[in-house]
Scaffold this motif. Structure first.
Motif, mmCIF file in Angstrom:
data_model
loop_
_atom_site.group_PDB
_atom_site.id
_atom_site.type_symbol
_atom_site.label_atom_id
_atom_site.label_comp_id
_atom_site.label_asym_id
_atom_site.label_seq_id
_atom_site.Cartn_x
_atom_site.Cartn_y
_atom_site.Cartn_z
ATOM 1 N N PHE A 68 0.594 -1.010 -0.495
ATOM 2 C CA PHE A 68 -0.050 0.210 -0.162
ATOM 3 C C PHE A 68 1.360 1.296 -0.319
ATOM 4 N N ALA A 69 1.650 1.296 0.722
ATOM 5 C CA ALA A 69 3.109 2.857 0.902
ATOM 6 C C ALA A 69 3.688 2.490 -0.716
ATOM 7 N N LEU A 70 3.875 1.599 -1.085
ATOM 8 C CA LEU A 70 4.541 1.935 -2.225
ATOM 9 C C LEU A 70 3.375 2.070 -2.970
ATOM 10 N N GLN A 71 2.375 1.985 -3.399
ATOM 11 C CA GLN A 71 1.323 2.037 -4.221
ATOM 12 C C GLN A 71 1.563 4.392 -4.033
ATOM 13 N N ASN A 72 1.473 4.535 -3.098
ATOM 14 C CA ASN A 72 1.057 6.014 -2.183
ATOM 15 C C ASN A 72 1.445 6.807 -3.243
ATOM 16 N N ALA A 73 2.538 6.157 -2.437
ATOM 17 C CA ALA A 73 4.250 7.085 -2.841
ATOM 18 C C ALA A 73 5.025 7.072 -3.451
ATOM 19 N N ASN A 74 4.892 6.238 -4.863
ATOM 20 C CA ASN A 74 5.304 6.161 -6.233
ATOM 21 C C ASN A 74 4.506 6.523 -7.355
ATOM 22 N N VAL A 75 2.831 6.069 -7.447
ATOM 23 C CA VAL A 75 2.091 5.634 -8.396
ATOM 24 C C VAL A 75 1.917 7.283 -9.066
ATOM 25 N N SER A 76 1.689 7.950 -8.267
ATOM 26 C CA SER A 76 1.718 9.194 -8.974
ATOM 27 C C SER A 76 2.422 10.150 -9.740
ATOM 28 N N ARG A 77 3.679 9.235 -9.038
ATOM 29 C CA ARG A 77 5.197 9.420 -9.929
ATOM 30 C C ARG A 77 5.173 8.625 -11.116
ATOM 31 N N ILE A 78 4.837 7.172 -11.153
ATOM 32 C CA ILE A 78 4.778 6.872 -12.264
ATOM 33 C C ILE A 78 3.900 7.758 -13.076
ATOM 34 N N PHE A 79 2.560 7.781 -13.128
ATOM 35 C CA PHE A 79 1.607 8.155 -13.917
ATOM 36 C C PHE A 79 2.111 8.712 -14.458
ATOM 37 N N GLN A 80 3.206 10.038 -13.846
ATOM 38 C CA GLN A 80 3.294 12.224 -14.270
ATOM 39 C C GLN A 80 4.947 11.313 -15.458
ATOM 40 N N THR A 81 5.481 10.668 -14.967
ATOM 41 C CA THR A 81 6.859 10.212 -16.339
ATOM 42 C C THR A 81 5.937 9.593 -17.248
ATOM 43 N N LEU A 82 4.729 8.887 -16.567
ATOM 44 C CA LEU A 82 4.153 7.887 -18.498
ATOM 45 C C LEU A 82 2.976 9.331 -19.134
ATOM 46 N N GLY A 83 3.597 10.329 -18.911
ATOM 47 C CA GLY A 83 2.560 11.544 -19.434
ATOM 48 C C GLY A 83 1.764 12.173 -19.029
#
Length: 511
Positions: free
Chosen positions: A26-41
């Protein structure tokens, strides 16, 4: 035996240990998914709607899992089959998420990951109610908070730690840094291992034993006024339809259609409930009632304590969702001065957000020890008020602090609020739930966690564009104000009648 025997410290440890793994994912999701989304455009304004997977899957999955887990009994037990299935599915999603080649695939994986986490998470809450006598339940929820904090500390720190160990923190060919990829791989292993520990080291009471224990709230379901349910259903449906039509005529923001759609779905569910209560309805008989009518009936007649706590949860989780989805964008833009996801400054700031998230979870683990002492002296309500107000002040401070290192101080308040939100509302609620419906009521209680997140996903982007020129830092300000309101709402909740609930949190922890 008419009451459940008290469990030892290590028995409670084992039954809660799986939460460490769940929170790791859950913490990996919270801390990194927005980062992954922004990285993918993804555009910052679109991040809330991409995050809609998290609350929507919780809204759908948790009551369903609660309903069926109340009725499950097999070789693995009552709740443990759901722990295991959810953990396996979450592990697979964690392994693939950092390798997603496109934004739409990453968004789809978030749906799968969050649904799977919910399959495991919901039964863990009911598991404490099943296994522990009332005086030990606050300790059980505090133990879960401790593991949540510890798991999230390590998980949130992983990208930063891997950078220190020499792994590349710059985007590779896929756009995702190696630090994020290997953090997700490690998280998958920890999650599966921790849940397996709980599954293999604990046992569960069979249904007939739970029914024999004379400690739960009365299980009789209050009668439902079918006409009132029908009237409320019509009003909610009409309001949702009017809202959708107004948005269509004015070409409103597409996020707000989610809000209108939610009102329509709730209204139609109430209409279904009113129909199921008619004497000539084929689902009027409890033996013939389907899952939807039973869940809606339990929602409509939920205990008064749950009804009052709903507002506390609503404002608390609106704030948390705002923090999870906007902290990376806010800190990288304000404190590191970059919105370019491929720049060194942005990725340094994104890693620092991981450190901040680790810090608040670490402080939450400390708070899980301190909060029982607060409860013994101040009671559950005042303790929760103080803790969520600390969190509110912490989120507001992001607007005034400019040195990112000083944001660690803000995380103290967030940590105490997080630990309190994960434990004290459940301690206030648990004695009011019948044992045979513990799972479904815990799932329904989750409605008041995910509905504010759905609302946040619907309106936060619009509010930022209309009132704050699209600056994500103000999402954290709105979150801070929401936590202040949550503290005021908890004053409407009565303390439990059973005085041992408050003292047990300290006496059991010291034994």
């Amino acid at each position: 035996m008419s009451t459940k025997p008290a469990l030892s410290f290590w028995q409670i440890w084992n039954m809660c240990f799986g939460f460490l793994g769940i929170q790791f994912g859950f913490a990996l999701q919270n801390a990194n998914v927005s980062r992954i989304f922004q990285t993918l455009g993804a555009d910052v304004a679109d991040i809330p709607i991409l995050w809609i997977a998290a609350p929507l899957t919780g809204l759908i999955v948790q009551p369903i899992v609660g309903h069926y887990s109340d009725r499950t009994w097999n070789r693995l037990g009552r709740r443990r089959p759901y722990f295991l299935v959810g953990a396996v599915l979450t592990t697979l999603a964690l392994l693939y998420m950092p390798n997603a080649p496109a934004l739409w695939i990453a968004a789809g994986l978030l749906w799968i990951m969050d649904a799977s986490i919910n399959v495991s998470m919901e039964p863990f809450r009911a598991f404490v109610g099943d296994q522990l006598p009332p005086r030990q339940r606050p300790l059980g929820y505090a133990m879960q908070s401790f593991f949540i904090g510890m798991g999230a500390v390590v998980a949130s720190l992983l990208p930063w730690l891997l950078t220190q160990l020499g792994f590349s923190n710059t985007p590779g060919p896929s756009g995702i840094p190696d630090t994020v990829k290997y953090a997700f791989y490690a998280g998958a292993a920890v999650l599966l291992g921790a849940v397996l520990w709980t599954v293999l080291s604990t046992r569960e009471y069979p249904p007939e034993a739970l029914l024999a224990f004379d400690e739960s709230a009365p299980s009789a379901t209050p009668s439902i006024d079918a006409k009132a349910a029908q009237r409320h259903g019509l009003w909610w449906t009409l309001a949702g339809v009017i809202g959708a039509l107004l948005l269509g005529s004015r070409h409103g923001d597409h996020e707000l259609y989610l809000l209108a759609g939610g009102m329509i779905v709730y209204g139609l569910s109430l209409l279904w409930l009113s129909r199921s209560q008619r004497g000539d309805s084929p689902v009027h008989s409890p033996s013939k009632a389907n899952m939807l009518s039973q869940v809606m009936s339990d929602l409509y007649t939920m205990p008064d304590a749950m009804r009052r706590l709903a507002w506390v949860q609503f404002f608390s989780w609106f704030a948390l969702f705002a923090m999870w989805i906007y902290t990376t964008a806010a800190v990288t833009a304000v404190h590191y001065g970059s919105t370019d996801t491929h720049s060194a400054a942005y990725n340094e700031g994104a890693n620092w957000v991981g450190v901040l998230f680790a810090a608040y979870n670490g402080f939450a683990a400390v708070a899980a020890v301190v909060i029982p002492l607060m409860v013994r002296r101040l009671g559950l309500r005042i303790s929760h008020l103080i803790n969520v107000w600390l969190g509110g002040a912490a989120l507001l401070s992001f607007l005034f602090i400019r040195d990112p290192h000083w944001l660690l101080l803000s995380m103290v308040g967030v940590g105490f609020a997080w630990a309190s939100i994960l434990s004290l509302p459940y301690a206030l609620l648990s004695d009011n739930l019948p044992a045979q419906k513990m799972g479904v009521y815990m799932g329904i209680f989750n409605f008041f966690i995910v509905i504010p997140q759905l609302l946040a996903a619907s309106v936060l982007g619009v509010l930022l564009k209309v009132f704050f020129h699209g600056q994500p830092i103000y999402a954290l300000v709105l979150g801070g104000a929401s936590l202040i309101v949550a503290g005021l709402c908890v004053l409407r909740v009565r303390e439990p009648a059973n005085p041992t609930m408050q003292t047990a949190m300290t006496t059991e922890a010291s034994s």
